[in-house]
Design a protein around this motif. Structure first.
Motif, mmCIF file in Angstrom:
data_model
loop_
_atom_site.group_PDB
_atom_site.id
_atom_site.type_symbol
_atom_site.label_atom_id
_atom_site.label_comp_id
_atom_site.label_asym_id
_atom_site.label_seq_id
_atom_site.Cartn_x
_atom_site.Cartn_y
_atom_site.Cartn_z
ATOM 1 N N ILE A 87 -42.489 -20.350 66.083
ATOM 2 C CA ILE A 87 -42.553 -18.887 65.971
ATOM 3 C C ILE A 87 -44.002 -18.418 65.962
ATOM 4 N N PHE A 88 -44.859 -19.141 65.254
ATOM 5 C CA PHE A 88 -46.275 -18.761 65.234
ATOM 6 C C PHE A 88 -46.887 -18.866 66.630
ATOM 7 N N ALA A 89 -46.537 -19.904 67.371
ATOM 8 C CA ALA A 89 -47.058 -20.064 68.730
ATOM 9 C C ALA A 89 -46.614 -18.907 69.620
ATOM 10 N N ARG A 90 -45.392 -18.423 69.417
ATOM 11 C CA ARG A 90 -44.877 -17.319 70.226
ATOM 12 C C ARG A 90 -45.507 -15.987 69.841
ATOM 13 N N GLY A 91 -45.653 -15.727 68.541
ATOM 14 C CA GLY A 91 -46.092 -14.405 68.096
ATOM 15 C C GLY A 91 -47.511 -14.326 67.596
ATOM 16 N N GLN A 92 -48.148 -15.497 67.374
ATOM 17 C CA GLN A 92 -49.512 -15.531 66.830
ATOM 18 C C GLN A 92 -49.649 -14.689 65.572
ATOM 19 N N GLY A 93 -48.628 -14.782 64.714
ATOM 20 C CA GLY A 93 -48.672 -14.095 63.435
ATOM 21 C C GLY A 93 -48.115 -12.690 63.447
ATOM 22 N N SER A 94 -47.612 -12.210 64.589
ATOM 23 C CA SER A 94 -47.116 -10.842 64.682
ATOM 24 C C SER A 94 -45.624 -10.730 64.374
ATOM 25 N N MET A 95 -44.941 -11.858 64.236
ATOM 26 C CA MET A 95 -43.524 -11.801 63.916
ATOM 27 C C MET A 95 -43.162 -12.995 63.037
ATOM 28 N N GLY A 96 -42.086 -12.844 62.295
ATOM 29 C CA GLY A 96 -41.663 -13.916 61.414
ATOM 30 C C GLY A 96 -40.201 -13.783 61.070
ATOM 31 N N THR A 97 -39.728 -14.710 60.267
ATOM 32 C CA THR A 97 -38.336 -14.678 59.836
ATOM 33 C C THR A 97 -38.197 -15.429 58.518
ATOM 34 N N THR A 98 -37.266 -14.996 57.710
ATOM 35 C CA THR A 98 -36.855 -15.821 56.590
ATOM 36 C C THR A 98 -36.066 -17.005 57.154
ATOM 37 N N GLY A 99 -35.834 -17.994 56.325
ATOM 38 C CA GLY A 99 -34.970 -19.095 56.722
ATOM 39 C C GLY A 99 -34.357 -19.730 55.495
ATOM 40 N N VAL A 100 -33.036 -19.872 55.489
ATOM 41 C CA VAL A 100 -32.366 -20.601 54.425
ATOM 42 C C VAL A 100 -31.323 -21.494 55.073
ATOM 43 N N ALA A 101 -31.256 -22.731 54.627
ATOM 44 C CA ALA A 101 -30.325 -23.697 55.203
ATOM 45 C C ALA A 101 -29.634 -24.467 54.099
ATOM 46 N N ALA A 102 -28.364 -24.777 54.325
ATOM 47 C CA ALA A 102 -27.596 -25.636 53.426
ATOM 48 C C ALA A 102 -27.115 -26.830 54.231
ATOM 49 N N LEU A 103 -27.485 -27.999 53.771
ATOM 50 C CA LEU A 103 -27.047 -29.248 54.390
ATOM 51 C C LEU A 103 -26.055 -29.923 53.456
ATOM 52 N N LEU A 104 -24.833 -30.100 53.923
ATOM 53 C CA LEU A 104 -23.798 -30.788 53.159
ATOM 54 C C LEU A 104 -23.651 -32.175 53.768
ATOM 55 N N HIS A 105 -24.171 -33.171 53.061
ATOM 56 C CA HIS A 105 -24.239 -34.528 53.603
ATOM 57 C C HIS A 105 -23.746 -35.516 52.562
ATOM 58 N N HIS A 106 -22.734 -36.308 52.914
ATOM 59 C CA HIS A 106 -22.098 -37.240 51.982
ATOM 60 C C HIS A 106 -21.628 -36.465 50.745
ATOM 61 N N ASP A 107 -22.198 -36.740 49.585
ATOM 62 C CA ASP A 107 -21.743 -36.086 48.353
ATOM 63 C C ASP A 107 -22.815 -35.174 47.765
ATOM 64 N N ALA A 108 -23.729 -34.686 48.600
ATOM 65 C CA ALA A 108 -24.837 -33.875 48.092
ATOM 66 C C ALA A 108 -25.050 -32.619 48.930
ATOM 67 N N VAL A 159 -40.390 -6.592 50.214
ATOM 68 C CA VAL A 159 -41.690 -7.211 50.477
ATOM 69 C C VAL A 159 -41.594 -8.702 50.168
ATOM 70 N N ILE A 160 -41.681 -9.544 51.191
ATOM 71 C CA ILE A 160 -41.584 -10.975 50.955
ATOM 72 C C ILE A 160 -42.971 -11.613 50.969
ATOM 73 N N THR A 161 -43.081 -12.731 50.282
ATOM 74 C CA THR A 161 -44.373 -13.390 50.117
ATOM 75 C C THR A 161 -44.499 -14.675 50.927
ATOM 76 N N ARG A 162 -43.431 -15.079 51.590
ATOM 77 C CA ARG A 162 -43.465 -16.283 52.416
ATOM 78 C C ARG A 162 -42.447 -16.135 53.537
ATOM 79 N N ALA A 163 -42.809 -16.544 54.745
ATOM 80 C CA ALA A 163 -41.903 -16.446 55.891
ATOM 81 C C ALA A 163 -42.257 -17.513 56.916
ATOM 82 N N LEU A 164 -41.350 -17.753 57.830
ATOM 83 C CA LEU A 164 -41.607 -18.635 58.968
ATOM 84 C C LEU A 164 -42.285 -17.840 60.073
ATOM 85 N N GLY A 165 -43.437 -18.319 60.549
ATOM 86 C CA GLY A 165 -44.046 -17.735 61.735
ATOM 87 C C GLY A 165 -45.277 -16.893 61.537
#
Length: 251
Positions: A87-108, A159-165
């Protein structure tokens, strides 16, 4: 592992386009490497936000499932880091996104997050926010300057303090919890949880099957103005495969 999942996104009532994106791992790789659910909420002006969130989803899924090494948590962190770089390569700091992921693997359950999109775990009639918001108001709550209820209505709540990109490098928060049969994992953009309380999320999720619950949460957020794009992704654990002792909580 046997899961039922549902994923929906909605533009809301006030925006003219949807900058949210979501992704769910495909069946074949998910059987080996775990079920990965991802939500991204893009930012950056006209069209840029939706580009950032789509790059985020596509990169996280591709990098995670392209890595078959044993350390699945590291694979997820690296997928987020690669998404940040793309994302940084595409926007050079002009765009970003939040990101949240849940990985359900085996028993965790492994949760990765950057920004203020959230991951919840619903178990035995209780709801817990697993992720930690990277936002100005969250920092104020942590410092004791405002209450969680005041944060919900603060003019600075978006107002967020951390983002991707936005920066060349990013720090990804990781959490690991044991899974149990009957658990529900829910991801959302702030267009939902900014208008719907945790108690209301719990009530809806525990009283309806996944497809109906995701739609009900979106409908409730829209009934309160739908002031942002709304995305909800959830998975219900119907059966588990156990691998050794139950892992201890580590967050």
């Amino acid at each position: 592992m046997k899961l039922r999942h549902s994923a929906r996104t909605d533009v809301g009532r006030t925006r003219d386009h949807n900058e949210d994106s979501y992704g769910v791992g495909e069946a074949a790789p998910a059987e080996q490497l775990g079920e990965l659910l991802v939500v991204c909420d893009g930012m950056g002006g006209h069209a840029a936000g939706e580009v950032a969130s789509k790059i985020g989803i596509d990169t996280i899924l591709a990098i995670y499932y392209g890595d078959s090494t044993d350390d699945r948590q590291l694979a997820l962190v690296q997928a987020f880091e690669q998404a940040n770089s793309a994302i940084f390569a595409r926007g050079q700091g002009s765009m970003g996104t939040t990101g949240v992921a849940a990985l359900l693997h085996h028993d965790a359950l492994h949760v990765a997050n950057v920004g203020d999109s959230r991951a919840y775990l619903i178990r035995d009639g209780e709801i817990r926010q697993v992720s930690r918001d990277h936002s100005f108001v969250s920092d104020q709550v942590a410092a004791g300057l405002i209450t969680p209820e005041q944060a919900r209505f603060s003019p600075h709540r978006n107002v967020i303090t951390r983002a991707l990109g936005y920066q060349p490098e990013v720090t990804v928060d990781m959490f690991r919890l044991p899974l149990q049969v009957g658990d529900v994992v829910l991801l959302s953009s702030d267009g939902m949880h900014g208008l719907v309380s945790d108690a209301e999320i719990l009530s809806i999720v525990t009283s309806q099957p996944p497809d109906e619950a995701t739609q009900a949460l979106i409908d409730l957020a829209n009934s309160r103005g739908g002031t942002d794009n709304i995305t909800v992704v959830m998975a219900q654990v119907d059966a588990l495969e156990w691998y050794g002792d139950t892992p201890a909580l580590n967050d």
